[in-house]
Motif scaffolding. Structure first.
Motif, mmCIF file in Angstrom:
data_model
loop_
_atom_site.group_PDB
_atom_site.id
_atom_site.type_symbol
_atom_site.label_atom_id
_atom_site.label_comp_id
_atom_site.label_asym_id
_atom_site.label_seq_id
_atom_site.Cartn_x
_atom_site.Cartn_y
_atom_site.Cartn_z
ATOM 1 N N HIS A 1 0.805 -1.212 0.000
ATOM 2 C CA HIS A 1 0.000 0.000 0.000
ATOM 3 C C HIS A 1 0.848 1.275 0.000
ATOM 4 O O HIS A 1 0.310 2.376 -0.120
ATOM 5 N N VAL A 2 2.168 1.106 0.175
ATOM 6 C CA VAL A 2 3.051 2.277 0.220
ATOM 7 C C VAL A 2 3.425 2.688 -1.199
ATOM 8 O O VAL A 2 3.989 1.912 -1.961
ATOM 9 N N THR A 3 3.089 3.935 -1.536
ATOM 10 C CA THR A 3 3.424 4.508 -2.837
ATOM 11 C C THR A 3 3.925 5.928 -2.609
ATOM 12 O O THR A 3 4.026 6.387 -1.471
ATOM 13 N N GLU A 4 4.212 6.626 -3.679
ATOM 14 C CA GLU A 4 4.605 8.029 -3.534
ATOM 15 C C GLU A 4 3.464 8.872 -2.984
ATOM 16 O O GLU A 4 3.691 9.972 -2.488
ATOM 17 N N ASN A 5 2.245 8.356 -3.055
ATOM 18 C CA ASN A 5 1.078 9.088 -2.566
ATOM 19 C C ASN A 5 0.507 8.528 -1.265
ATOM 20 O O ASN A 5 -0.504 9.039 -0.772
ATOM 21 N N PRO B 1 -1.444 17.008 0.855
ATOM 22 C CA PRO B 1 -2.133 15.778 1.282
ATOM 23 C C PRO B 1 -3.118 16.110 2.398
ATOM 24 O O PRO B 1 -2.776 16.822 3.341
ATOM 25 N N ASP B 2 -4.356 15.635 2.272
ATOM 26 C CA ASP B 2 -5.396 16.054 3.207
ATOM 27 C C ASP B 2 -5.949 14.927 4.066
ATOM 28 O O ASP B 2 -6.854 15.144 4.865
ATOM 29 N N GLU B 3 -5.413 13.710 3.925
ATOM 30 C CA GLU B 3 -5.829 12.597 4.760
ATOM 31 C C GLU B 3 -4.610 12.023 5.472
ATOM 32 O O GLU B 3 -3.483 12.087 4.957
ATOM 33 N N ALA C 1 -1.445 10.345 3.858
ATOM 34 C CA ALA C 1 -1.328 10.721 2.442
ATOM 35 C C ALA C 1 0.003 11.441 2.242
ATOM 36 O O ALA C 1 0.521 12.109 3.134
ATOM 37 N N SER C 2 0.560 11.302 1.042
ATOM 38 C CA SER C 2 1.885 11.836 0.751
ATOM 39 C C SER C 2 1.912 12.408 -0.656
ATOM 40 O O SER C 2 1.190 11.935 -1.538
ATOM 41 N N ILE C 3 2.722 13.413 -0.869
ATOM 42 C CA ILE C 3 2.958 13.914 -2.222
ATOM 43 C C ILE C 3 4.459 14.141 -2.409
ATOM 44 O O ILE C 3 5.181 14.425 -1.457
ATOM 45 N N ILE C 4 4.892 13.982 -3.654
ATOM 46 C CA ILE C 4 6.264 14.292 -4.032
ATOM 47 C C ILE C 4 6.199 15.493 -4.963
ATOM 48 O O ILE C 4 5.522 15.455 -6.002
ATOM 49 N N ALA C 5 6.853 16.579 -4.582
ATOM 50 C CA ALA C 5 6.818 17.793 -5.394
ATOM 51 C C ALA C 5 8.091 18.588 -5.167
ATOM 52 O O ALA C 5 8.564 18.727 -4.032
#
Length: 348
Positions: free
Chosen positions: A70-74, A159-161, A164-168
């Motif tokens: 379930h682990v992704t960049e998001n 990320p709002d949950e 949650a994760s973002i790459i930027a």
């Protein structure tokens, strides 16, 4: 902590001890800021390990309590590493960044934990590297944290949950559990001073204790030296905060963890409480209940002062004792524990 980074933080007013930022202001001011302001914390008291190789996914899947698929960049996650007897050895924050898995855990247990984990790589195509000095690791929290991060990072969305994760822009930003909002930000150490300077004008820098207080108020436990191999995961409420996956395959201690869920009755769990003392409380301190039979009914998991007269704690207690209350710290006549409401539902 890198010498150059330590020097920079010292110039910003940081009091640093053994590579950990203790505080920037007086303890009283730090406590006030942790609840009234948007705070910025250096998280160098956590170590970062990069796990890569063709077998990295299957290796972690066979060692940790959560589903690594379930682990992704998001999507990040928390996961427990347990002994064969089902006792938690460590809690990791797991995320995917720079084409690899990353594990974050407290510095004080990192060396022994990762040495043990390394023993099980054997012939697998897995490499685990300590990359703590290659990345900065910040924490940002407060009711305006999201808006200030958007402005500083020039991002349209965050990320709002929880998890949650973002790459930027070469950065990894993760949302943590808790109210007000909490985030962790990871990026190349080359950009540490630039990012700190971008965030600091709109945030108040704080030390480790103030950041820990946020974690305590969110009801999220941590394994430190004095609590290694003390609790089964359910005693720490890990099944309630998305840290155990009961559908995945085997991992060390999985049989005990599953038996506790399906066949056993939970007799201890994690509670949020307050103690009328601002004196330091050691992890592992025993809790007692009034009565003639003076026996420990629980242990302190985390503690951080939340005023000049009180300390917030996470404590594992016998459920029956928690329901009766009349609980005392360290001795029969010690300070009284007041149990507070958890920020999440305790019903499974």
């Amino acid at each position: 902590m890198q010498q150059q980074w330590q020097h920079f933080l010292s110039e910003q007013g940081a009091i640093i001890n053994d590579g950990c930022v203790k505080r920037f202001n007086s303890p009283e001011t730090e406590i006030k800021n942790s609840t009234a302001a948007t705070i910025l914390a250096d998280l160098s008291h956590y170590r970062l390990f990069r796990v890569s190789g063709a077998d990295a996914n299957s290796f972690l899947q066979g060692q940790l309590s959560n589903d690594i698929n379930h682990v992704t960049e998001n999507q990040a996650q928390m996961s427990a590493y347990c002994s064969p007897k089902g006792r938690a050895l460590a809690l990791f924050r797991v995320f995917h960044f720079d084409n690899a898995y990353f594990l974050s855990l407290p510095d004080e247990i990192a060396e022994t934990t990762m040495k043990r984990l390394n023993m099980f790589i054997m012939r697998s195509d897995v490499t685990m590297d300590d990359v703590t000095n290659d990345y900065f690791h910040f924490g940002i929290a407060g009711k305006d944290a999201a808006a200030k991060l958007k402005a500083a990072l020039n991002l349209a969305e965050l990320p709002d949950e929880t998890d949650a994760s973002i790459i930027a822009n070469g950065l990894c930003l993760q949302k943590l559990a808790g109210t007000p909002d909490r985030f962790e930000l990871i990026g190349s150490s080359d950009g540490a001073t630039t990012m700190w300077n971008a965030l600091q004008p709109s945030c108040v820098p704080v030390g480790e204790s103030a950041w820990s207080l946020q974690r305590i108020n969110a009801g999220i436990p941590e394994i430190l030296t004095n609590s290694v191999e003390t609790f089964v995961p359910q005693m720490l409420n890990l099944q309630l905060i998305n840290t155990i996956n009961f559908q995945k395959g085997c991992y060390p201690g999985q049989e005990i963890v599953a038996r506790t869920k399906y066949l056993g009755k939970l007799k201890k769990r994690l509670y949020l409480a307050e103690v009328p003392t601002a004196n330091p409380i050691e992890i592992g301190t025993d809790i007692y209940q009034s009565g003639d039979n003076l026996q420990s009914v629980g242990k302190i998991v985390l503690a951080s002062a939340n005023s000049s007269e009180t300390t917030r704690v996470l404590v594992v207690l016998q459920i029956a004792a928690a329901e009766k209350q009349s609980l005392f710290l360290a001795e029969k006549d010690g300070p009284t524990l007041k149990i507070l409401a958890m920020p999440y539902d305790l019903d499974e």
